[in-house]
Design an enzyme around this catalytic site. Sequence first.
Site, short mmCIF file in Angstrom:
data_model
loop_
_atom_site.label_atom_id
_atom_site.label_comp_id
_atom_site.label_asym_id
_atom_site.label_seq_id
_atom_site.Cartn_x
_atom_site.Cartn_y
_atom_site.Cartn_z
N ASP A 139 0.83 -1.21 0.00
CA ASP A 139 0.00 0.00 0.00
C ASP A 139 0.86 1.26 0.00
O ASP A 139 2.09 1.20 0.01
CB ASP A 139 -0.97 -0.08 1.20
CG ASP A 139 -2.31 0.55 0.90
OD1 ASP A 139 -2.41 1.39 -0.01
OD2 ASP A 139 -3.29 0.20 1.61
N ASP B 231 -10.04 3.49 -3.91
CA ASP B 231 -10.72 2.34 -3.31
C ASP B 231 -12.15 2.19 -3.83
O ASP B 231 -12.90 3.16 -3.92
CB ASP B 231 -10.77 2.50 -1.78
CG ASP B 231 -9.43 2.23 -1.14
OD1 ASP B 231 -8.43 2.14 -1.88
OD2 ASP B 231 -9.39 2.11 0.09
C1 GLA Z 1 -6.04 1.32 1.32
C2 GLA Z 1 -6.18 0.27 0.22
C3 GLA Z 1 -7.33 -0.66 0.56
C4 GLA Z 1 -7.07 -1.33 1.91
C5 GLA Z 1 -6.85 -0.27 2.97
C6 GLA Z 1 -6.38 -0.87 4.27
O1 GLA Z 1 -7.14 2.16 1.38
O2 GLA Z 1 -6.39 0.89 -1.02
O3 GLA Z 1 -7.49 -1.64 -0.45
O4 GLA Z 1 -5.93 -2.16 1.79
O5 GLA Z 1 -5.86 0.68 2.57
O6 GLA Z 1 -6.10 0.09 5.26
#
Ligand code: GLA
Length: 583
Positions: A178, A233
């Site tokens: 991430d 997301d």
């Molecule tokens: C980010 C990622 C998500 C998830 C969250 C976890 O937002 O894009 O897919 O992994 O972090 O905290």
Amino acid sequence: MRPRRSIVRPSRRPSFRPIAGLLLLAPLAACGDGSGGSRDVDDDFPQAVAAGLAPTPPMGWNSWNEFQGNISETLIENVADALVATHLKDAGYTYVNIDDTWSNKAGRAADGSLQADSGKFPDGIAAVAAHVHAAGLKLGIYGDRGTATCGGYPGSQGHEMQDATTFAGWGVDYLKYDNCNATLNVETQYQTMQAALAAAGTAAGNPLVFSLCAWQFYEWGVATGNLWRTTGDISDNWPSIYANILNNRAYAAYAGPNGWNDPDMLEVGVTDDTFSESTNHTEYQSHFSLWAISAAPLILGDNPTMLANNPEIVAILGNKEVIALDQDALGLQGTQVWASADGNLSVWAKPLNAVGTRGVVLLNAGAAAADVGFTLPMIGLAGGSATVRDLVAQQDLGKFTDAYTVSAIPSHGTATLKVVGTEPARPSGTVDVSDLTWTYAANGLGPVEKDMSNGFSAAGDGTPISIGGTAYPKGLGMAGPAAVIYRLNQACTSFSSVVGIDDSTNGQGTVVFQVWAQDGKDAWSKLYDSGVVSGNQGPNPGAQTVQVDLTGMRRLKLMVTNGGDGASWDRASWGSPQLVCNK
Ligand code: GLA
């Protein structure tokens, strides 16, 4: 409710409007000559599945969409067992991925290593890996390039080699990495982890899939990860699902075996588990079908331990024919080959690994039921007779000629089809490439244009091709990143073209032009690379001449990258591209 299907009368002229309203009352088989056209006996389908860690888009499950921080070793192990019990493992779902919040939030161990939260994972990650492996599945884990993960747990910045060694030592098979709490260079940090993973995986005899989660496409990601997020997301509602798949379109040219565009994990069944239904079943089917036509990773986001109660969701996620559309060994990302003026109705298509075969998804993103149709040239096939199969219903729908329409597709619904027809005729003599039907075209902005530059997203909105002050009446107008594939079947000896940023950009834009060809053994090789070409090089220095030998080649791919600096004004023109063919 399934949409009512109908066949329309032949349209000789490929039309960029859906053809609706002319219903044939005769049975399906009455249409066409029934031969399906001549077969390309010298074409070597099916092509072999590529070697590597991710030859087809990764499939599995991830804890985040449904559970966020509510994870534990019991949950992860139960999910693995449920994937086996529901036969989703048999359908191809392999990776069981633990997302954020798995580690000890209080910090690293005294030696600096990451440790699991002992409340959630009392037996540790290696024990979970052993359980998952015993079920015939693989384990994925989550990390972050910054000082802390998005949830505030320890990040890997400055600990890359140590963390990669820890993951590989635990038997982890997949890392999602991430982008939170990071201030250092994004490219460098992902590449540091790539090198660490490769070294640790080799040392442990356990190579790891590298999933980049940088929330947007970066061209360096293609050489860094096995999959890379192209979007922010996803959430469990149609506008989010639809926005992600639309944003994912622009990068189709880069997708292929071992490197996939990732529009984020599946939401299919997530609210369904809680029966709140913010996304309905029609939308869930469309979500799955659009991911499949887009060769997207299929990472489940729901709760597999609930699926025994939910056969409709299992039917969507476990549909082997739709999964096969996603997992097709050619590894081409389907593109939107037609859209209505308001964008609500669209046709998505991609070549599949069998002669004359295309996957097609017809989408109605509008608010009311609508007919959506396509023509054979639109999906890269010759006009004439073809057959069509409904992949969701796993039912043959019969034969049609030239054009096919599905009537009354519900709002946010799709028809998911496999079409088998005739590949375009192989080129013969000296031909202008823009007069051929391509078998595949991906473009950074709207469609690839014939005999004009790429304008904006609408079809036919370019200007006459002009490179370095010279006009070219014939040619192709692309916007990087783009890739166009033609079938040669060893009929041609050479390709030539002038290439350059189109003068319509007024000096803006940077791209790389490439020419690739596939030989008789299915191997692709790059025959030409322009290096970075800029629009600001003034007349002529920006124009280059390409001349390559194609003797014995089966397919030609004309590619334009974004030049490494994003896709702004990357209008790349091919002036007078020609093939010389002798068969
Ligand atoms: C980010 C990622 C998500 C998830 C969250 C976890 O937002 O894009 O897919 O992994 O972090 O905290």
